[in-house]
Design a protein around this motif. Structure first.
Motif, PDB file in Angstrom:
ATOM      1  N   SER A  34      38.307  38.854  42.365  1.00 18.55           N
ATOM      2  CA  SER A  34      37.759  38.467  43.666  1.00 18.55           C
ATOM      3  C   SER A  34      37.565  36.951  43.761  1.00 18.55           C
ATOM      4  O   SER A  34      37.491  36.399  44.854  1.00 18.55           O
ATOM      5  CB  SER A  34      36.454  39.207  43.955  1.00 18.55           C
ATOM      6  OG  SER A  34      35.426  38.773  43.098  1.00 18.55           O
ATOM      7  N   ASP A  35      37.488  36.282  42.599  1.00 14.22           N
ATOM      8  CA  ASP A  35      37.428  34.816  42.549  1.00 14.22           C
ATOM      9  C   ASP A  35      38.827  34.196  42.543  1.00 14.22           C
ATOM     10  O   ASP A  35      39.005  33.043  42.156  1.00 14.22           O
ATOM     11  CB  ASP A  35      36.663  34.357  41.304  1.00 14.22           C
ATOM     12  CG  ASP A  35      35.190  34.693  41.361  1.00 14.22           C
ATOM     13  OD1 ASP A  35      34.680  34.971  42.467  1.00 14.22           O
ATOM     14  OD2 ASP A  35      34.538  34.685  40.291  1.00 14.22           O
ATOM     15  N   ASN A  36      39.833  34.999  42.934  1.00 13.21           N
ATOM     16  CA  ASN A  36      41.232  34.563  43.063  1.00 13.21           C
ATOM     17  C   ASN A  36      41.898  34.176  41.748  1.00 13.21           C
ATOM     18  O   ASN A  36      42.785  33.327  41.721  1.00 13.21           O
ATOM     19  CB  ASN A  36      41.366  33.418  44.076  1.00 13.21           C
ATOM     20  CG  ASN A  36      41.007  33.877  45.459  1.00 13.21           C
ATOM     21  OD1 ASN A  36      41.379  34.979  45.871  1.00 13.21           O
ATOM     22  ND2 ASN A  36      40.261  33.051  46.177  1.00 13.21           N
ATOM     23  N   LYS A  37      41.476  34.786  40.658  1.00 16.86           N
ATOM     24  CA  LYS A  37      42.157  34.570  39.379  1.00 16.86           C
ATOM     25  C   LYS A  37      43.336  35.528  39.302  1.00 16.86           C
ATOM     26  O   LYS A  37      43.292  36.630  39.830  1.00 16.86           O
ATOM     27  CB  LYS A  37      41.205  34.825  38.215  1.00 16.86           C
ATOM     28  CG  LYS A  37      39.949  33.972  38.248  1.00 16.86           C
ATOM     29  CD  LYS A  37      39.919  33.058  37.086  1.00 16.86           C
ATOM     30  CE  LYS A  37      38.610  32.287  37.034  1.00 16.86           C
ATOM     31  NZ  LYS A  37      38.776  30.931  37.426  1.00 16.86           N
ATOM     32  N   ASN A  38      44.400  35.117  38.611  1.00 20.65           N
ATOM     33  CA  ASN A  38      45.537  36.013  38.416  1.00 20.65           C
ATOM     34  C   ASN A  38      45.404  36.721  37.061  1.00 20.65           C
ATOM     35  O   ASN A  38      44.471  36.463  36.305  1.00 20.65           O
ATOM     36  CB  ASN A  38      46.870  35.265  38.548  1.00 20.65           C
ATOM     37  CG  ASN A  38      47.057  34.197  37.491  1.00 20.65           C
ATOM     38  OD1 ASN A  38      46.623  34.330  36.354  1.00 20.65           O
ATOM     39  ND2 ASN A  38      47.726  33.111  37.868  1.00 20.65           N
ATOM     40  N   GLU A  39      46.348  37.582  36.750  1.00 22.87           N
ATOM     41  CA  GLU A  39      46.266  38.398  35.533  1.00 22.87           C
ATOM     42  C   GLU A  39      46.162  37.549  34.268  1.00 22.87           C
ATOM     43  O   GLU A  39      45.347  37.821  33.385  1.00 22.87           O
ATOM     44  CB  GLU A  39      47.498  39.304  35.446  1.00 22.87           C
ATOM     45  CG  GLU A  39      47.508  40.205  34.249  1.00 22.87           C
ATOM     46  CD  GLU A  39      48.719  41.112  34.221  1.00 22.87           C
ATOM     47  OE1 GLU A  39      48.972  41.690  33.149  1.00 22.87           O
ATOM     48  OE2 GLU A  39      49.408  41.258  35.250  1.00 22.87           O
ATOM     49  N   ILE A  40      46.955  36.502  34.183  1.00 22.08           N
ATOM     50  CA  ILE A  40      46.936  35.636  33.008  1.00 22.08           C
ATOM     51  C   ILE A  40      45.594  34.928  32.885  1.00 22.08           C
ATOM     52  O   ILE A  40      45.017  34.835  31.800  1.00 22.08           O
ATOM     53  CB  ILE A  40      48.097  34.620  33.070  1.00 22.08           C
ATOM     54  CG1 ILE A  40      49.430  35.374  32.964  1.00 22.08           C
ATOM     55  CG2 ILE A  40      47.971  33.559  31.982  1.00 22.08           C
ATOM     56  CD1 ILE A  40      50.641  34.531  33.258  1.00 22.08           C
ATOM     57  N   GLU A  41      45.072  34.425  33.998  1.00 24.26           N
ATOM     58  CA  GLU A  41      43.777  33.735  33.979  1.00 24.26           C
ATOM     59  C   GLU A  41      42.649  34.693  33.596  1.00 24.26           C
ATOM     60  O   GLU A  41      41.723  34.304  32.877  1.00 24.26           O
ATOM     61  CB  GLU A  41      43.499  33.117  35.348  1.00 24.26           C
ATOM     62  CG  GLU A  41      44.430  31.974  35.697  1.00 24.26           C
ATOM     63  CD  GLU A  41      44.300  31.506  37.132  1.00 24.26           C
ATOM     64  OE1 GLU A  41      44.446  30.289  37.356  1.00 24.26           O
ATOM     65  OE2 GLU A  41      44.059  32.354  38.038  1.00 24.26           O
ATOM     66  N   VAL A  42      42.727  35.933  34.048  1.00 22.43           N
ATOM     67  CA  VAL A  42      41.701  36.923  33.696  1.00 22.43           C
ATOM     68  C   VAL A  42      41.740  37.176  32.195  1.00 22.43           C
ATOM     69  O   VAL A  42      40.696  37.166  31.522  1.00 22.43           O
ATOM     70  CB  VAL A  42      41.890  38.235  34.496  1.00 22.43           C
ATOM     71  CG1 VAL A  42      41.000  39.338  33.958  1.00 22.43           C
ATOM     72  CG2 VAL A  42      41.613  37.999  35.974  1.00 22.43           C
TER      73      VAL A  42
END
Length: 90
Positions: A34-42
């Protein structure tokens, strides 16, 4: 997508059983998306913040064919290994 950080067991008819500690991780993952992170960033966030990685271990002597689940904080484990290697070098 983030099964390395979750203790989940597949049951009958497409049902999944989620270990209660994994619910906290799922909520965190939802917040990160919901904070606009993508899969890699998560995944990077989970790794960097010490979320334990999950490893399923099969015991060949296990007669009921169930996997045992082992949660490991890989970041802490690598730090410990590096410290021990440094001690051995000295």
């Amino acid at each position: 997508r983030h099964e390395d950080f979750l203790v989940v067991k597949q049951g009958n008819r497409g049902k999944y059983y989620i270990y209660h500690d994994s619910l906290k991780v799922l909520k965190l993952i939802k917040k990160l998306y919901s904070d606009n992170k993508n899969e890699i960033e998560v995944n990077e966030y989970l790794e960097e913040n010490g979320i334990a990685m999950v490893i399923n271990v099969s015991d060949e002597e296990n007669t009921d064919n169930r996997d045992e689940t082992l949660s490991v904080n890989m970041v802490d484990m690598v730090k410990t290994w590096n410290e021990r290697f440094d001690q051995l070098e000295k």
